[in-house]
Design a protein around this motif. Structure first.
Motif, mmCIF file in Angstrom:
data_model
loop_
_atom_site.group_PDB
_atom_site.id
_atom_site.type_symbol
_atom_site.label_atom_id
_atom_site.label_comp_id
_atom_site.label_asym_id
_atom_site.label_seq_id
_atom_site.Cartn_x
_atom_site.Cartn_y
_atom_site.Cartn_z
ATOM 1 N N GLY A 1 -1.725 10.036 15.014
ATOM 2 C CA GLY A 1 -2.139 11.439 15.076
ATOM 3 C C GLY A 1 -2.483 11.887 13.581
ATOM 4 O O GLY A 1 -2.592 12.991 13.424
ATOM 5 N N ARG A 2 -2.520 10.807 12.635
ATOM 6 C CA ARG A 2 -2.896 10.981 11.096
ATOM 7 C C ARG A 2 -4.229 10.411 10.929
ATOM 8 O O ARG A 2 -4.268 9.201 11.429
ATOM 9 N N TYR A 3 -5.014 10.914 9.978
ATOM 10 C CA TYR A 3 -6.436 10.232 9.474
ATOM 11 C C TYR A 3 -5.870 9.059 8.530
ATOM 12 O O TYR A 3 -5.409 9.223 7.536
ATOM 13 N N GLU A 4 -6.424 7.917 8.952
ATOM 14 C CA GLU A 4 -6.020 6.824 8.124
ATOM 15 C C GLU A 4 -7.112 6.558 6.853
ATOM 16 O O GLU A 4 -6.680 6.104 5.722
ATOM 17 N N PHE A 5 -8.237 6.859 6.903
ATOM 18 C CA PHE A 5 -9.201 6.664 6.215
ATOM 19 C C PHE A 5 -9.218 7.016 4.975
ATOM 20 O O PHE A 5 -9.740 6.461 3.761
ATOM 21 N N LEU A 6 -8.307 8.048 4.426
ATOM 22 C CA LEU A 6 -8.250 8.581 3.126
ATOM 23 C C LEU A 6 -7.203 7.828 2.438
ATOM 24 O O LEU A 6 -7.015 7.854 1.345
ATOM 25 N N GLU A 7 -6.411 7.083 3.156
ATOM 26 C CA GLU A 7 -5.208 6.324 2.468
ATOM 27 C C GLU A 7 -5.318 4.963 2.516
ATOM 28 O O GLU A 7 -4.793 4.098 1.459
ATOM 29 N N ARG A 8 -6.125 4.160 3.398
ATOM 30 C CA ARG A 8 -6.188 2.834 3.510
ATOM 31 C C ARG A 8 -7.174 2.464 4.483
ATOM 32 O O ARG A 8 -7.703 3.385 5.314
ATOM 33 N N GLY A 9 -7.600 1.047 4.653
ATOM 34 C CA GLY A 9 -8.599 0.556 5.627
ATOM 35 C C GLY A 9 -7.894 0.063 6.945
ATOM 36 O O GLY A 9 -6.764 0.047 7.037
ATOM 37 N N TRP A 10 -8.585 -0.925 7.341
ATOM 38 C CA TRP A 10 -8.159 -1.588 8.464
ATOM 39 C C TRP A 10 -6.936 -2.391 8.141
ATOM 40 O O TRP A 10 -6.774 -3.188 7.523
ATOM 41 N N GLY A 11 -5.725 -2.235 9.185
ATOM 42 C CA GLY A 11 -4.666 -2.691 8.996
ATOM 43 C C GLY A 11 -3.827 -2.615 9.949
ATOM 44 O O GLY A 11 -4.010 -1.898 11.260
ATOM 45 N N PRO A 12 -2.355 -3.009 10.178
ATOM 46 C CA PRO A 12 -1.424 -3.049 11.179
ATOM 47 C C PRO A 12 -0.820 -1.723 11.157
ATOM 48 O O PRO A 12 -1.025 -0.762 9.993
ATOM 49 N N LEU A 13 -0.023 -1.097 12.181
ATOM 50 C CA LEU A 13 0.918 -0.243 11.978
ATOM 51 C C LEU A 13 1.749 -0.631 10.839
ATOM 52 O O LEU A 13 2.306 -1.637 10.811
ATOM 53 N N GLU A 14 2.471 0.283 10.376
ATOM 54 C CA GLU A 14 3.417 0.129 8.949
ATOM 55 C C GLU A 14 4.637 0.689 9.465
ATOM 56 O O GLU A 14 4.831 1.572 10.463
ATOM 57 N N ASP A 15 5.794 0.187 8.735
ATOM 58 C CA ASP A 15 7.240 0.893 9.078
ATOM 59 C C ASP A 15 7.409 2.109 9.241
ATOM 60 O O ASP A 15 8.013 2.586 10.128
ATOM 61 N N GLY A 16 6.636 2.816 8.546
ATOM 62 C CA GLY A 16 7.085 4.427 8.578
ATOM 63 C C GLY A 16 6.184 4.970 9.587
ATOM 64 O O GLY A 16 6.357 6.276 9.900
ATOM 65 N N ASP A 17 5.207 4.517 10.253
ATOM 66 C CA ASP A 17 4.218 4.881 11.217
ATOM 67 C C ASP A 17 5.231 5.494 12.573
ATOM 68 O O ASP A 17 5.675 4.489 13.148
#
Length: 495
Positions: free
Chosen positions: A73-89
């Motif tokens: 429910g958050r935009y990814e493209f401003l912080e990083r690109g293609w990747g996995p879900l991370e621990d804090g997600d």
């Protein structure tokens, strides 16, 4: 209430019946499209039961960044690109179904809804992104699509693409397993989804996520479907199931481009045909009265527009950034349309509201259920989208700005532990929660379009309308601050 989300990858909005209304493609948005009509009777069927959103836009692109928007429910493209879900997600399936590694009996006793995913999307398992399935109560993975490393038998088979391209795996897989139309991937996905509904109809408030890779490349539809758009079928001098992400004139003659467009249209029509398998099961089980269905795509693709073929490579103009979005609710908004701006991040709070689970704070998405009940309900004033490290798009639904970065595209940082394994970026060492990025942007100028007069964005009005340009640039800077975007994004974008 139950909720089903259907994501069909790389689905152009102008190929969907609820948006083209039976018009030939070249009379919808893009005159570079062929004159044929793409029939999608099952998308039309879903639209009659639901609400069609005319102003839906992707957020982060391409495939997996869009899914992280859906899952967090958050935009990814401003912080990083293609990747996995991370621990804090706080990923969506775990918000629905509770902590991982619990038994189904425990989950039901704690009154968590069951969640299930059916997909043939290999990227969900691929290195650099392969953990999106882990939060579901259960999942089903249809093997063999695109670059899925599945079959290894030493067989000789016809491969239309170069033998050293990863899609050779796809053609090897289908050569060894495909016997009929029922074996095509979209057919398997929707059939297995229907089977899950049959077996799990007794669950209360379930969430099913259907991630159908079609009509993403490779485009290799059954010949009987291809001949609906190109009478030659596969009897052509040469064809490739993949497309280069480039100006099409560098690779195709006009006749060859038409064949590519025909194969894509056939894949859309085939995917729509098998969507009926799911809709028929909803009819049979009488699930429409307590189930909300969300149908959408992660993005579109250039298919001759702006002289280009494929995704990426330039701004997210209408052919890529404008997406289909249909929500069928048990009682609200049937057969209606909405003009509010909606995005993929809205799926997260909408699903949680539908299944009766709380939504965590600090989400960028908006619950769309009130918009189904009330045509005047607000969503957002501006939608934003983009690909990490490239241009950033903002639109109010009438005007659209694609803001290019400054020439050196700095400062730019990649936030999070993951590294760029799929789409490579030159990343520095991990320090203080981020990595410095050296990333050249596309060689494309900042672009301003009047969407009402120029829906496919052919005319750049940045110089002709400096006041509107400045207005949207201020709006973009304000929106980035509202979203809590890394502050260097404003500097990188020259704002």
């Amino acid at each position: 209430m139950n909720c089903i989300v259907i994501v069909c990858d790389t689905l152009r909005v102008d190929h969907c019946g609820p948006y083209h209304h039976g018009r030939p493609l070249n009379r919808v948005n893009s005159p570079e499209q062929p004159e044929w009509v793409v029939p999608t009777p099952n998308m039309d069927r879903l639209a009659r039961r639901g609400t069609v959103f005319d102003n839906a836009w992707c957020g982060s692109t391409p495939c997996m960044p869009a899914r992280r928007d859906i899952y967090t429910g958050r935009y990814e493209f401003l912080e990083r690109g293609w990747g996995p879900l991370e621990d804090g997600d706080l990923d969506l399936p775990r918000q629905v179904s509770g902590p991982p590694n619990r038994s189904l009996s425990w989950q039901l006793a704690q009154q968590y809804p069951v969640s299930y995913m059916v997909t043939d999307h290999f990227h969900l398992w691929e290195q650099g992104a392969g953990n999106y399935h882990m939060g579901y109560t259960g999942f089903d993975f249809v093997r063999g699509h695109e670059a899925d490393a599945w079959k290894t038998e030493p067989v000789v088979f016809p491969c239309p693409d170069e033998p050293d391209h990863k899609v050779e795996r796809h053609h090897r897989n289908v050569h060894l397993t495909r016997k009929s139309e029922e074996d095509y991937f979209c057919a398997q996905v929707f059939t297995q989804a229907a089977d899950w509904l049959e077996a799990n109809r007794a669950h209360d408030n379930f969430y099913m996520h259907i991630d159908c890779f079609d009509p993403h490349e490779p485009w290799d539809p059954p010949e009987e479907w291809l001949t609906k758009f190109d009478p030659r079928g596969y009897n052509v001098d040469r064809w490739r199931s993949m497309v280069p992400y480039d100006k099409w004139g560098n690779h195709y003659t006009p006749e060859e481009l038409r064949h590519v467009q025909a194969r894509y249209a056939a894949m859309v029509a085939l995917t729509d045909k098998w969507l009926s398998k799911l809709l028929d099961k909803l009819d049979e089980l009488d699930l429409w009265h307590d189930t909300t269905i969300i149908f959408t795509s992660d993005h579109g693709t250039y298919n001759g527009d702006h002289g280009r073929i494929g995704k990426l490579q330039t701004h997210q103009h209408d052919a890529c950034g404008h997406i289909p979005f249909i929500v069928a609710h048990p009682t609200d908004g049937h057969g209606e349309r909405r003009s509010q701006l909606v995005q993929l991040v809205d799926i997260y709070p909408t699903v949680l509201a539908a299944v009766g689970r709380p939504c965590p704070p600090d989400r960028h998405g908006v619950d769309l259920l009130p918009v189904l009940r009330d045509a005047g309900a607000e969503t957002r004033r501006y939608a934003v989208s983009g690909m990490f490290g490239r241009s950033v798009t903002i639109t109010d639904g009438e005007w659209i700005l694609h803001q290019s970065p400054v020439p050196d595209n700095k400062p730019l940082y990649w936030y999070g532990h993951s590294t760029a394994r799929f789409i490579p970026y030159d990343l520095g060492p991990y320090e203080g929660g981020r990595r410095a990025v050296d990333c050249p942007s596309w060689d494309t100028p900042t672009w301003l379009s009047d969407k009402k007069a120029d829906p496919n964005e052919y005319v750049n009005l940045a110089e002709a309308h400096p006041d509107k340009l400045a207005e949207l640039q201020r709006a973009l800077a304000s929106k980035l601050a509202e979203l809590g975007a890394p502050p260097e994004q404003v500097e990188r974008l020259g704002l």
